[in-house]
Design a protein around this motif. Structure first.
Motif, PDB file in Angstrom:
ATOM      1  N   GLN A 202      -2.130  70.900 -85.241  1.00  0.00           N
ATOM      2  CA  GLN A 202      -2.377  71.736 -84.060  1.00  0.00           C
ATOM      3  C   GLN A 202      -3.724  71.353 -83.445  1.00  0.00           C
ATOM      4  O   GLN A 202      -4.648  70.992 -84.163  1.00  0.00           O
ATOM      5  CB  GLN A 202      -2.372  73.222 -84.443  1.00  0.00           C
ATOM      6  CG  GLN A 202      -2.503  74.191 -83.283  1.00  0.00           C
ATOM      7  CD  GLN A 202      -1.443  74.004 -82.202  1.00  0.00           C
ATOM      8  OE1 GLN A 202      -1.539  73.081 -81.393  1.00  0.00           O
ATOM      9  NE2 GLN A 202      -0.431  74.856 -82.211  1.00  0.00           N
ATOM     10  N   ARG A 205      -8.772  72.177 -83.853  1.00  0.00           N
ATOM     11  CA  ARG A 205      -9.010  72.455 -85.270  1.00  0.00           C
ATOM     12  C   ARG A 205     -10.325  73.224 -85.444  1.00  0.00           C
ATOM     13  O   ARG A 205     -11.317  72.926 -84.789  1.00  0.00           O
ATOM     14  CB  ARG A 205      -9.083  71.129 -86.042  1.00  0.00           C
ATOM     15  CG  ARG A 205      -9.187  71.264 -87.550  1.00  0.00           C
ATOM     16  CD  ARG A 205      -8.976  69.907 -88.210  1.00  0.00           C
ATOM     17  NE  ARG A 205      -9.990  68.944 -87.792  1.00  0.00           N
ATOM     18  CZ  ARG A 205     -11.172  68.786 -88.380  1.00  0.00           C
ATOM     19  NH1 ARG A 205     -11.517  69.560 -89.393  1.00  0.00           N
ATOM     20  NH2 ARG A 205     -12.024  67.876 -87.943  1.00  0.00           N
ATOM     21  N   ASP A 208      -9.584  79.759 -84.071  1.00  0.00           N
ATOM     22  CA  ASP A 208      -8.585  80.714 -84.546  1.00  0.00           C
ATOM     23  C   ASP A 208      -7.167  80.198 -84.301  1.00  0.00           C
ATOM     24  O   ASP A 208      -6.834  79.756 -83.192  1.00  0.00           O
ATOM     25  CB  ASP A 208      -8.784  82.057 -83.824  1.00  0.00           C
ATOM     26  CG  ASP A 208      -7.872  83.130 -84.354  1.00  0.00           C
ATOM     27  OD1 ASP A 208      -8.228  83.775 -85.358  1.00  0.00           O
ATOM     28  OD2 ASP A 208      -6.775  83.313 -83.776  1.00  0.00           O
ATOM     29  N   ASP A 209      -6.329  80.247 -85.348  1.00  0.00           N
ATOM     30  CA  ASP A 209      -4.977  79.669 -85.268  1.00  0.00           C
ATOM     31  C   ASP A 209      -4.139  80.263 -84.146  1.00  0.00           C
ATOM     32  O   ASP A 209      -3.442  79.549 -83.423  1.00  0.00           O
ATOM     33  CB  ASP A 209      -4.228  79.876 -86.590  1.00  0.00           C
ATOM     34  CG  ASP A 209      -4.576  78.805 -87.624  1.00  0.00           C
ATOM     35  OD1 ASP A 209      -5.382  77.908 -87.294  1.00  0.00           O
ATOM     36  OD2 ASP A 209      -4.041  78.865 -88.746  1.00  0.00           O
ATOM     37  N   SER A 354     -12.991  83.081 -87.175  1.00  0.00           N
ATOM     38  CA  SER A 354     -11.548  83.102 -86.945  1.00  0.00           C
ATOM     39  C   SER A 354     -10.906  84.000 -87.994  1.00  0.00           C
ATOM     40  O   SER A 354     -11.531  84.330 -89.029  1.00  0.00           O
ATOM     41  CB  SER A 354     -10.972  81.686 -87.077  1.00  0.00           C
ATOM     42  OG  SER A 354     -11.102  81.234 -88.422  1.00  0.00           O
ATOM     43  N   GLU A 356      -8.632  83.170 -90.027  1.00  0.00           N
ATOM     44  CA  GLU A 356      -8.467  82.370 -91.242  1.00  0.00           C
ATOM     45  C   GLU A 356      -9.774  82.318 -92.044  1.00  0.00           C
ATOM     46  O   GLU A 356      -9.781  82.488 -93.260  1.00  0.00           O
ATOM     47  CB  GLU A 356      -8.015  80.941 -90.896  1.00  0.00           C
ATOM     48  CG  GLU A 356      -6.633  80.858 -90.277  1.00  0.00           C
ATOM     49  CD  GLU A 356      -6.555  81.448 -88.862  1.00  0.00           C
ATOM     50  OE1 GLU A 356      -5.572  82.151 -88.567  1.00  0.00           O
ATOM     51  OE2 GLU A 356      -7.494  81.203 -88.059  1.00  0.00           O
TER      52      GLU A 356
END
Length: 452
Positions: A202, A205, A208-209, A354, A356
């Protein structure tokens, strides 16, 4: 009388170097500065400023289309790259003049030359003259790098984009960081057929996803041909175009190819290692919290240290250096909770952790909403926006805020103040919404969508 020609010699006329030189000179410090290229550095000459002007240019096409839904009879003509480029270069010349004037009007002696180090207190200019200084500040910045592969010399980098004689009909952009994504959106908005290859799963990098996932989705929806898990093997000339061989088996010809695969600090051939200045694996100058290198008289700020490579950070590092060395007030640079914006379309604004990163540290609650904003929704545009808060379960502090929306950069600046002050979710909740706006959603999300 000092044994040195200067109290401070700065190498590099970008944002960090110029700010340090000016602030030091205003304190009565004798300052010299050398710049081998153009004053203003990456940000003013080949980065943030021209890029943002290109972002503005690229957004007008979509505005005209949306205006028709609001009852305006607008017919859009063609984009005139040469007219825009002429104005762009005139603006960059104007800004460079301001930077030069800032230095001369504050008594900084400038040298349009490359400077290298001879010893911990001496620099040598490209004309062979040597200058001595009690303190030397390295502020040479960084540069885009091309990967080592067959045909890499056929491609351009972000430095070259502002100097193209004409816009290509098609372009392949290789990379998935913010520079790659921003230029993909810009060129797509200006009518170029854009293909983007990124080797990772994605784009963007480290961000936040959920936010980067929406940016990628919107880029595709806007017509960018984005291929993830794809890299390039070689480039070769093919007629008037460039043939690119990809790891997924594709072979395609593009008018232009651009690498946005990373940047490197400008430390090559400076004589730093011979003096005992420690460099990292990427060539960055290793410094302590006060921007001091392993050699006590040599300091470094900005991208050449590869800490947080942002213009406002380089400026703060430059000012902290002056306060530390010439103000007698040791001032570390605070690199925590720095708000930043990515000028994709839509923009992404982010501050703090983020989802994650936060859940690796402590239990968190996630407050998030995604919706069609009023302006584009009315026009039948399917574009969506995202507002997201990452909240500590234990302290209720907002650990991160992520916005994907038009104007996200403007919004995140203000959210950044609250988060830097340590605002809790309840502080956000107590704030009355400004209606009707997109950003009101930041203070109206009552229940978490999940805990992590």
């Amino acid at each position: 009388m000092s044994a040195f020609d200067y109290d401070l010699f700065v190498i590099g006329g970008g944002s960090g170097g110029v700010r340090a030189a000016r602030v030091a000179a205003q304190r009565g410090v004798r300052v010299g500065l050398a710049e081998e290229d153009r004053y203003g550095g990456t940000c003013v000459i080949r980065g943030c400023v021209p890029k943002k002007l290109m972002v503005f240019a690229s957004e007008y096409g979509g505005m005209a289309e949306e205006a028709r839904a609001y009852g305006w009879d607008i017919a859009l003509g063609d984009f005139d790259w040469s007219a825009f480029r002429t104005r762009l270069h005139a603006e960059l010349d104007r800004l460079e003049g301001i930077y030069r004037n800032i230095l001369t009007s504050n008594g900084v002696e400038t040298f349009d030359a490359r400077a290298t180090l001879v010893d911990p207190h001496t620099v040598e200019l490209s004309d062979g003259t040597r200058k001595s200084a009690k303190h030397i500040l390295l502020a040479m910045g960084g540069r885009p790098v091309k990967p080592d592969m067959p045909g890499a010399e056929l491609a351009i980098t972000s430095n070259d984009i502002f100097h193209l004689d004409k816009l290509p009909g098609s372009i392949l952009i290789i990379g998935g960081g913010y520079i790659a994504c921003e230029f993909a959106c810009i060129l797509n908005g200006l009518g170029v057929k854009v293909t983007q290859y990124y080797r990772g799963a994605q784009v963007l990098r480290g961000f936040d996803d959920e936010a980067r996932g929406l940016v990628a989705e919107e880029m595709r929806q806007d017509g960018i041909d984005l291929h993830l898990g794809t890299n390039i093997l070689s480039l070769e000339r093919s007629g008037s175009g460039i043939r690119a061989k990809a790891t997924n088996g594709d072979e395609r010809v593009f008018d232009q190819v651009m690498f946005a695969t990373g940047r490197a600090p400008n430390t090559d051939g400076m004589g730093l290692e011979a003096l005992g200045v420690h460099l990292g694996r990427a060539g960055q100058v290793i410094v302590d919290q006060f921007s001091q290198s392993a050699i006590p008289s040599i300091y470094a700020v900005g991208d050449v240290t590869d800490r947080v490579n942002l213009t406002p950070v380089a400026i703060r590092e430059g000012m902290a250096f002056v306060e530390t060395v010439f103000g007698g007030n040791p001032t570390p640079v605070d690199h925590d909770l720095i708000p930043t914006a990515i000028f994709t379309q839509p923009e992404m604004g982010t501050v703090g952790l983020s989802e994650e990163a936060a859940r690796e540290i402590e239990p968190v609650e996630i407050y998030c909403t995604s919706f069609k904003p009023m302006q584009s929704g009315f026009a039948g545009n399917p574009r969506r926006v995202l507002m997201k808060l990452v909240v500590s379960k234990a302290t209720r502090r907002v650990l991160g805020c992520h916005i994907v929306a038009p104007g996200a950069g403007e919004m995140i600046q203000l959210a950044g103040i609250a988060i830097k002050m340590g605002a809790t979710k309840e502080d956000f909740d107590r704030t009355v919404a400004v209606h009707p706006t997109m950003s009101e959603e930041i203070v109206t999300m009552k229940s978490p969508v999940r805990t992590a």
